[in-house]
Design a protein around this motif. Structure first.
Motif, PDB file in Angstrom:
ATOM      1  N   ILE A 306       0.840  -1.205   0.000  1.00 49.38           N
ATOM      2  CA  ILE A 306       0.000   0.000   0.000  1.00 49.38           C
ATOM      3  C   ILE A 306       0.872   1.251   0.000  1.00 49.38           C
ATOM      4  O   ILE A 306       0.605   2.217  -0.727  1.00 49.38           O
ATOM      5  CB  ILE A 306      -0.953  -0.015   1.209  1.00 49.38           C
ATOM      6  CG1 ILE A 306      -2.002  -1.125   1.022  1.00 49.38           C
ATOM      7  CG2 ILE A 306      -1.630   1.336   1.393  1.00 49.38           C
ATOM      8  CD1 ILE A 306      -2.817  -1.407   2.269  1.00 49.38           C
ATOM      9  N   LYS A 307       1.933   1.260   0.805  1.00 47.62           N
ATOM     10  CA  LYS A 307       2.841   2.407   0.835  1.00 47.62           C
ATOM     11  C   LYS A 307       3.556   2.579  -0.504  1.00 47.62           C
ATOM     12  O   LYS A 307       3.948   3.693  -0.875  1.00 47.62           O
ATOM     13  CB  LYS A 307       3.859   2.250   1.962  1.00 47.62           C
ATOM     14  CG  LYS A 307       3.250   2.321   3.362  1.00 47.62           C
ATOM     15  CD  LYS A 307       2.615   3.673   3.631  1.00 47.62           C
ATOM     16  CE  LYS A 307       2.087   3.767   5.050  1.00 47.62           C
ATOM     17  NZ  LYS A 307       1.415   5.075   5.297  1.00 47.62           N
ATOM     18  N   LEU A 308       3.718   1.475  -1.246  1.00 47.15           N
ATOM     19  CA  LEU A 308       4.331   1.545  -2.570  1.00 47.15           C
ATOM     20  C   LEU A 308       3.352   2.016  -3.634  1.00 47.15           C
ATOM     21  O   LEU A 308       3.749   2.321  -4.757  1.00 47.15           O
ATOM     22  CB  LEU A 308       4.885   0.174  -2.968  1.00 47.15           C
ATOM     23  CG  LEU A 308       6.092  -0.333  -2.187  1.00 47.15           C
ATOM     24  CD1 LEU A 308       6.367  -1.800  -2.521  1.00 47.15           C
ATOM     25  CD2 LEU A 308       7.339   0.508  -2.459  1.00 47.15           C
ATOM     26  N   GLY A 309       2.053   2.043  -3.280  1.00 48.37           N
ATOM     27  CA  GLY A 309       1.053   2.528  -4.225  1.00 48.37           C
ATOM     28  C   GLY A 309      -0.051   1.557  -4.572  1.00 48.37           C
ATOM     29  O   GLY A 309      -0.902   1.861  -5.418  1.00 48.37           O
ATOM     30  N   ALA A 310      -0.084   0.388  -3.946  1.00 52.30           N
ATOM     31  CA  ALA A 310      -1.132  -0.587  -4.230  1.00 52.30           C
ATOM     32  C   ALA A 310      -2.476  -0.109  -3.702  1.00 52.30           C
ATOM     33  O   ALA A 310      -2.551   0.527  -2.649  1.00 52.30           O
ATOM     34  CB  ALA A 310      -0.778  -1.940  -3.607  1.00 52.30           C
ATOM     35  N   ASN A 311      -3.528  -0.451  -4.426  1.00 52.71           N
ATOM     36  CA  ASN A 311      -4.899  -0.142  -3.997  1.00 52.71           C
ATOM     37  C   ASN A 311      -5.521  -1.416  -3.437  1.00 52.71           C
ATOM     38  O   ASN A 311      -5.761  -2.368  -4.179  1.00 52.71           O
ATOM     39  CB  ASN A 311      -5.720   0.373  -5.176  1.00 52.71           C
ATOM     40  CG  ASN A 311      -7.136   0.750  -4.780  1.00 52.71           C
ATOM     41  OD1 ASN A 311      -7.532   0.620  -3.616  1.00 52.71           O
ATOM     42  ND2 ASN A 311      -7.918   1.210  -5.742  1.00 52.71           N
ATOM     43  N   PRO A 312      -5.803  -1.456  -2.127  1.00 50.44           N
ATOM     44  CA  PRO A 312      -6.305  -2.688  -1.524  1.00 50.44           C
ATOM     45  C   PRO A 312      -7.790  -2.918  -1.721  1.00 50.44           C
ATOM     46  O   PRO A 312      -8.301  -3.987  -1.356  1.00 50.44           O
ATOM     47  CB  PRO A 312      -5.996  -2.479  -0.031  1.00 50.44           C
ATOM     48  CG  PRO A 312      -6.086  -0.989   0.146  1.00 50.44           C
ATOM     49  CD  PRO A 312      -5.586  -0.388  -1.134  1.00 50.44           C
ATOM     50  N   GLU A 313      -8.497  -1.969  -2.313  1.00 49.11           N
ATOM     51  CA  GLU A 313      -9.952  -2.080  -2.423  1.00 49.11           C
ATOM     52  C   GLU A 313     -10.355  -3.298  -3.257  1.00 49.11           C
ATOM     53  O   GLU A 313      -9.883  -3.483  -4.387  1.00 49.11           O
ATOM     54  CB  GLU A 313     -10.529  -0.814  -3.058  1.00 49.11           C
ATOM     55  CG  GLU A 313     -12.046  -0.765  -3.059  1.00 49.11           C
ATOM     56  CD  GLU A 313     -12.584   0.565  -3.564  1.00 49.11           C
ATOM     57  OE1 GLU A 313     -13.784   0.650  -3.795  1.00 49.11           O
ATOM     58  OE2 GLU A 313     -11.768   1.508  -3.724  1.00 49.11           O
ATOM     59  N   GLY A 314     -11.220  -4.125  -2.674  1.00 45.83           N
ATOM     60  CA  GLY A 314     -11.729  -5.300  -3.368  1.00 45.83           C
ATOM     61  C   GLY A 314     -10.757  -6.453  -3.449  1.00 45.83           C
ATOM     62  O   GLY A 314     -11.009  -7.436  -4.166  1.00 45.83           O
ATOM     63  N   LYS A 315      -9.634  -6.380  -2.741  1.00 48.53           N
ATOM     64  CA  LYS A 315      -8.614  -7.430  -2.790  1.00 48.53           C
ATOM     65  C   LYS A 315      -8.429  -8.049  -1.421  1.00 48.53           C
ATOM     66  O   LYS A 315      -8.665  -7.398  -0.389  1.00 48.53           O
ATOM     67  CB  LYS A 315      -7.267  -6.864  -3.264  1.00 48.53           C
ATOM     68  CG  LYS A 315      -7.290  -6.257  -4.650  1.00 48.53           C
ATOM     69  CD  LYS A 315      -5.979  -5.553  -4.930  1.00 48.53           C
ATOM     70  CE  LYS A 315      -6.058  -4.785  -6.247  1.00 48.53           C
ATOM     71  NZ  LYS A 315      -4.913  -3.887  -6.401  1.00 48.53           N
TER      72      LYS A 315
END
Length: 394
Positions: A306-315
């Motif tokens: 997430i800090k690297l830019g991943a979007n956790p929504e729906g995962k």
């Protein structure tokens, strides 16, 4: 996470534009009458060294410049410098440059106060006396050596990197000036930045992580992910340089109070055998070790992603964590980090030797997930099979 922990910060830090101009006054405050400045020939020919010597001159502090530093400093070079300066009444050390200069300063200081061969001092908390007061001035945003108690040196007999780990070699002062990093070439900006990112990630995910280092590690990851591409793209972007230097500094404090992991355990034997730049080696192995480690702590690896830019929504947590692997590879490719296969002197026949060195490395014990020698061998082979990348210009 460890909730019973000890946190050290033995180094006073002065951060900001122009801070290097204070070195003369700070040298006198530390009791310095004759300083040994440890740097490399490239820096010795720039105006950076002049800023330091002018400040020392203004305060009447004598100095000698030693500019024989090379990447991945070797034991024989440190011992040669000690023999050269042991009778010069040195009472202050100044490490100017990247990790090589600062680590060499710590090693020379160790010899000045203990004598003998450097290899007798490798290990944890084995020193009997403090080294002369050390001021560190980083000119790269990578190692964090300006705030750590470690000195990593290549042993020319074993072809392995060894470490002196002791608070007695920690710098007394870090003068951290982002203006000193603006002329750093793109390739070195990229490699040292990925080194700092590795420090932050391994400090956060390793077995001995603790609350204070976790906070520092996450902050560092966020800074580096945002500002490293900008610093590589435009070295004169002072905002990017400032935040990269801060990210490196914070990561150094984090891992100095926890530990590192399998990325460093793999990178250091590679550097010892082939003289591969440390930041490049870390960059190459980071995505693969990160992927290997995910099952040991999916939540923490997802937070890194997430800090690297991943979007956790729906995962799921695991899916978010594995997106971090992709983002690490994309970042390395974007800033021009070479692949393992791109390194011209790498020989797959050496992988068993490298795996043996990695397995014996101290960082293996702290890695988020346990590894065998065979696991390391598989990681070396898997990384080597990765497709090549396009290199950026220096």
């Amino acid at each position: 996470m460890l909730w019973d922990f000890h946190f050290n910060l033995p180094t006073s830090i002065e951060f900001g534009k122009g801070k290097v101009k204070n070195i003369g006054k700070r040298a006198k405050e530390l009791g310095g009458n004759k300083a040994l400045i440890i740097t490399d020939k490239g820096l010795a020919q720039t105006g950076i060294l002049d800023k330091i010597t002018q400040s020392l001159d203004q305060e009447g502090v004598n100095y000698i410049v030693y500019d024989e530093i090379s990447p991945n400093p070797k034991d024989v070079d440190c011992e040669s410098a000690y023999q050269k300066f042991k009778n010069e009444n040195i009472d202050l050390l100044i490490g100017l440059g990247g990790g090589s200069s600062m680590d060499t300063a710590k090693a020379i200081g160790t010899l000045l106060t203990h004598g003998g061969e450097l290899r007798k001092r490798y290990g944890v908390n084995l020193l009997e006396r403090e080294i002369p007061p050390l001021i560190c001035i980083p000119t790269t945003s990578g190692t964090g050596s300006e705030v750590t108690r470690g000195s990593v040196i290549t042993d020319t007999v074993t072809k392995q990197k060894e470490a002196i780990l002791d608070l007695k070699i920690a710098p007394k002062l870090a003068l951290v000036d982002p203006e000193l990093t603006v002329t750093l070439p793109k390739s070195i900006t990229a490699a040292t930045g990925m080194d700092a990112l590795t420090h932050a990630i391994e400090a956060y995910t390793c077995k001995v992580a603790q609350p204070l280092s976790d906070a520092l590690g996450l902050y560092s990851i966020e800074l580096i992910a945002k500002y490293l591409p900008l610093a590589v793209e435009n070295g004169h972007d002072l905002e990017a340089r400032k935040n990269m230097l801060l990210g490196s500094l914070v990561a150094g404090i984090a891992f100095d109070n926890t530990d590192l992991g399998a990325v460093h355990a793999m990178a250091e034997p590679l550097g010892g055998l082939y003289d591969t730049p440390h930041g490049v080696a870390n960059s190459i192995f980071l995505p693969h070790v990160f992927e290997y480690n995910i099952p040991s702590n999916p939540e923490k690896h997802a937070m890194v992603a997430i800090k690297l830019g991943a979007n956790p929504e729906g995962k799921t947590i695991e899916e978010t964590a594995y997106e971090g692997v992709v983002l690490l590879k994309e970042l390395a490719n974007k800033i021009g980090i070479p692949s393992f296969r791109d390194l011209s002197n790498v020989n797959p026949e050496d992988f068993p030797f490298l795996a043996e060195g990695a397995f014996k490395h101290l960082c293996t014990q702290a890695n988020s997930r346990d590894l065998t020698k065979e696991d390391y061998l598989n990681l070396f082979q898997k990384t080597y099979e990765e497709k090549t990348t396009t290199l950026i210009e220096s």
